[in-house]
Design a protein around this motif. Structure first.
Motif, PDB file in Angstrom:
ATOM      1  N   GLN A 213       0.824  -1.210   0.000  1.00 44.23           N
ATOM      2  CA  GLN A 213       0.000   0.000   0.000  1.00 44.23           C
ATOM      3  C   GLN A 213       0.861   1.265   0.000  1.00 44.23           C
ATOM      4  OE1 GLN A 213      -3.282   0.155  -0.550  1.00 44.23           O
ATOM      5  NE2 GLN A 213      -3.101  -2.051  -0.812  1.00 44.23           N
ATOM      6  N   ALA A 214       1.924   1.250   0.797  1.00 47.76           N
ATOM      7  CA  ALA A 214       2.816   2.412   0.855  1.00 47.76           C
ATOM      8  C   ALA A 214       3.477   2.652  -0.490  1.00 47.76           C
ATOM      9  CB  ALA A 214       3.872   2.205   1.939  1.00 47.76           C
ATOM     10  N   TRP A 215       3.902   1.583  -1.155  1.00 46.91           N
ATOM     11  CA  TRP A 215       4.554   1.740  -2.452  1.00 46.91           C
ATOM     12  C   TRP A 215       3.575   2.321  -3.476  1.00 46.91           C
ATOM     13  CZ3 TRP A 215       9.457   2.022  -3.513  1.00 46.91           C
ATOM     14  CH2 TRP A 215       9.835   2.092  -4.854  1.00 46.91           C
ATOM     15  N   LYS A 216       2.316   1.878  -3.437  1.00 44.52           N
ATOM     16  CA  LYS A 216       1.306   2.424  -4.347  1.00 44.52           C
ATOM     17  C   LYS A 216       1.135   3.926  -4.134  1.00 44.52           C
ATOM     18  CE  LYS A 216      -1.636  -1.608  -5.046  1.00 44.52           C
ATOM     19  NZ  LYS A 216      -2.972  -2.187  -4.823  1.00 44.52           N
ATOM     20  N   LEU A 217       1.131   4.352  -2.857  1.00 44.20           N
ATOM     21  CA  LEU A 217       0.956   5.770  -2.554  1.00 44.20           C
ATOM     22  C   LEU A 217       2.155   6.603  -2.984  1.00 44.20           C
ATOM     23  CD1 LEU A 217      -0.659   5.622   1.001  1.00 44.20           C
ATOM     24  CD2 LEU A 217      -1.724   6.440  -1.110  1.00 44.20           C
ATOM     25  N   VAL A 218       3.346   6.097  -2.716  1.00 43.30           N
ATOM     26  CA  VAL A 218       4.564   6.868  -2.977  1.00 43.30           C
ATOM     27  C   VAL A 218       4.952   6.848  -4.450  1.00 43.30           C
ATOM     28  CG1 VAL A 218       7.044   6.978  -2.477  1.00 43.30           C
ATOM     29  CG2 VAL A 218       5.424   6.561  -0.642  1.00 43.30           C
ATOM     30  N   ALA A 219       4.973   5.672  -5.053  1.00 47.59           N
ATOM     31  CA  ALA A 219       5.477   5.538  -6.418  1.00 47.59           C
ATOM     32  C   ALA A 219       4.378   5.535  -7.473  1.00 47.59           C
ATOM     33  CB  ALA A 219       6.290   4.256  -6.540  1.00 47.59           C
TER      34      ALA A 219
ATOM     35  N   ALA B 226      13.519   0.945  -2.602  1.00 53.79           N
ATOM     36  CA  ALA B 226      12.393   0.049  -2.309  1.00 53.79           C
ATOM     37  C   ALA B 226      12.797  -1.003  -1.284  1.00 53.79           C
ATOM     38  CB  ALA B 226      11.895  -0.616  -3.594  1.00 53.79           C
ATOM     39  N   ALA B 227      13.984  -1.575  -1.439  1.00 60.78           N
ATOM     40  CA  ALA B 227      14.458  -2.597  -0.493  1.00 60.78           C
ATOM     41  C   ALA B 227      14.664  -2.012   0.898  1.00 60.78           C
ATOM     42  CB  ALA B 227      15.755  -3.211  -1.004  1.00 60.78           C
ATOM     43  N   ALA B 228      15.200  -0.804   0.974  1.00 62.51           N
ATOM     44  CA  ALA B 228      15.429  -0.164   2.275  1.00 62.51           C
ATOM     45  C   ALA B 228      14.104   0.145   2.977  1.00 62.51           C
ATOM     46  CB  ALA B 228      16.244   1.115   2.099  1.00 62.51           C
ATOM     47  N   VAL B 229      13.150   0.673   2.235  1.00 65.38           N
ATOM     48  CA  VAL B 229      11.838   0.977   2.820  1.00 65.38           C
ATOM     49  C   VAL B 229      11.158  -0.304   3.280  1.00 65.38           C
ATOM     50  CG1 VAL B 229       9.526   1.861   2.295  1.00 65.38           C
ATOM     51  CG2 VAL B 229      11.543   3.131   1.536  1.00 65.38           C
ATOM     52  N   GLN B 230      11.206  -1.328   2.449  1.00 65.96           N
ATOM     53  CA  GLN B 230      10.582  -2.606   2.802  1.00 65.96           C
ATOM     54  C   GLN B 230      11.236  -3.210   4.040  1.00 65.96           C
ATOM     55  OE1 GLN B 230      10.898  -5.734  -0.143  1.00 65.96           O
ATOM     56  NE2 GLN B 230       8.973  -6.630   0.551  1.00 65.96           N
ATOM     57  N   GLY B 231      12.559  -3.193   4.100  1.00 63.62           N
ATOM     58  CA  GLY B 231      13.269  -3.740   5.262  1.00 63.62           C
ATOM     59  C   GLY B 231      12.956  -2.984   6.540  1.00 63.62           C
TER      60      GLY B 231
ATOM     61  N   ARG C 289      14.355  -1.365 -14.074  1.00 63.04           N
ATOM     62  CA  ARG C 289      14.435  -0.455 -12.928  1.00 63.04           C
ATOM     63  C   ARG C 289      15.894  -0.130 -12.635  1.00 63.04           C
ATOM     64  NH1 ARG C 289       9.464  -0.196 -10.005  1.00 63.04           N
ATOM     65  NH2 ARG C 289       7.951  -1.282 -11.286  1.00 63.04           N
ATOM     66  N   GLY C 290      16.126   1.088 -12.199  1.00 61.13           N
ATOM     67  CA  GLY C 290      17.481   1.505 -11.882  1.00 61.13           C
ATOM     68  C   GLY C 290      17.914   1.081 -10.481  1.00 61.13           C
ATOM     69  N   TRP C 291      19.224   1.164 -10.251  1.00 57.00           N
ATOM     70  CA  TRP C 291      19.792   0.800  -8.945  1.00 57.00           C
ATOM     71  C   TRP C 291      19.142   1.579  -7.818  1.00 57.00           C
ATOM     72  CZ3 TRP C 291      23.468  -2.595  -7.171  1.00 57.00           C
ATOM     73  CH2 TRP C 291      24.138  -3.342  -8.134  1.00 57.00           C
ATOM     74  N   GLN C 292      19.014   2.879  -8.007  1.00 59.86           N
ATOM     75  CA  GLN C 292      18.485   3.727  -6.943  1.00 59.86           C
ATOM     76  C   GLN C 292      17.071   3.308  -6.556  1.00 59.86           C
ATOM     77  OE1 GLN C 292      18.417   7.901  -7.908  1.00 59.86           O
ATOM     78  NE2 GLN C 292      17.902   8.506  -5.831  1.00 59.86           N
ATOM     79  N   GLU C 293      16.223   3.088  -7.525  1.00 51.00           N
ATOM     80  CA  GLU C 293      14.841   2.704  -7.238  1.00 51.00           C
ATOM     81  C   GLU C 293      14.773   1.349  -6.534  1.00 51.00           C
ATOM     82  OE1 GLU C 293      10.532   2.414  -9.504  1.00 51.00           O
ATOM     83  OE2 GLU C 293      12.354   2.383 -10.714  1.00 51.00           O
ATOM     84  N   VAL C 294      15.567   0.396  -6.993  1.00 51.58           N
ATOM     85  CA  VAL C 294      15.587  -0.943  -6.387  1.00 51.58           C
ATOM     86  C   VAL C 294      16.077  -0.870  -4.945  1.00 51.58           C
ATOM     87  CG1 VAL C 294      16.725  -3.194  -6.476  1.00 51.58           C
ATOM     88  CG2 VAL C 294      15.802  -2.195  -8.566  1.00 51.58           C
ATOM     89  N   LEU C 295      17.144  -0.119  -4.700  1.00 47.05           N
ATOM     90  CA  LEU C 295      17.707  -0.043  -3.350  1.00 47.05           C
ATOM     91  C   LEU C 295      16.810   0.743  -2.395  1.00 47.05           C
ATOM     92  CD1 LEU C 295      21.507   0.377  -4.129  1.00 47.05           C
ATOM     93  CD2 LEU C 295      20.240  -1.703  -3.567  1.00 47.05           C
TER      94      LEU C 295
END
Length: 88
Positions: free
Chosen positions: A29-35, A56-61, A48-54
């Motif tokens: 849900q958060a990813w839908k709101l933000v991205a 997303a992983a940091a927020v998820q973690g 997807r670029g490195w920045q976007e992948v990292l």
């Protein structure tokens, strides 16, 4: 005390599974709101670029860690109220 901690293990496992499910739903849900996208990028997503992948992983973690800690703490508090002993 050691036996009591072992008795709490199954409760902790159930709470851990529940917290993972809750955190996964919150992250989606958060990813839908933000991205403004339905799916967060995977590490192997070629488009997807490195920045976007990292990011997303940091927020998820971080979200998983916070939800897990909150659920674990709430579970331990409930056990203490029910039994008079902290399960740790």
């Amino acid at each position: 005390m050691r036996t009591y901690s072992l008795a709490y293990k199954p409760v902790g496992l159930v709470l851990g599974a529940a917290s993972g499910a809750v955190a996964g739903a919150l992250f989606k849900q958060a990813w839908k709101l933000v991205a403004h996208e339905d799916d967060a990028p995977d590490a192997t997503d070629r488009d997807r670029g490195w920045q976007e992948v990292l990011i997303a992983a940091a927020v998820q973690g971080a979200l998983f860690a916070v939800v897990k800690a909150a659920v674990d703490r709430a579970g331990a508090t409930v056990v203490e109220r029910m039994t008079g002993r902290w399960p740790g």
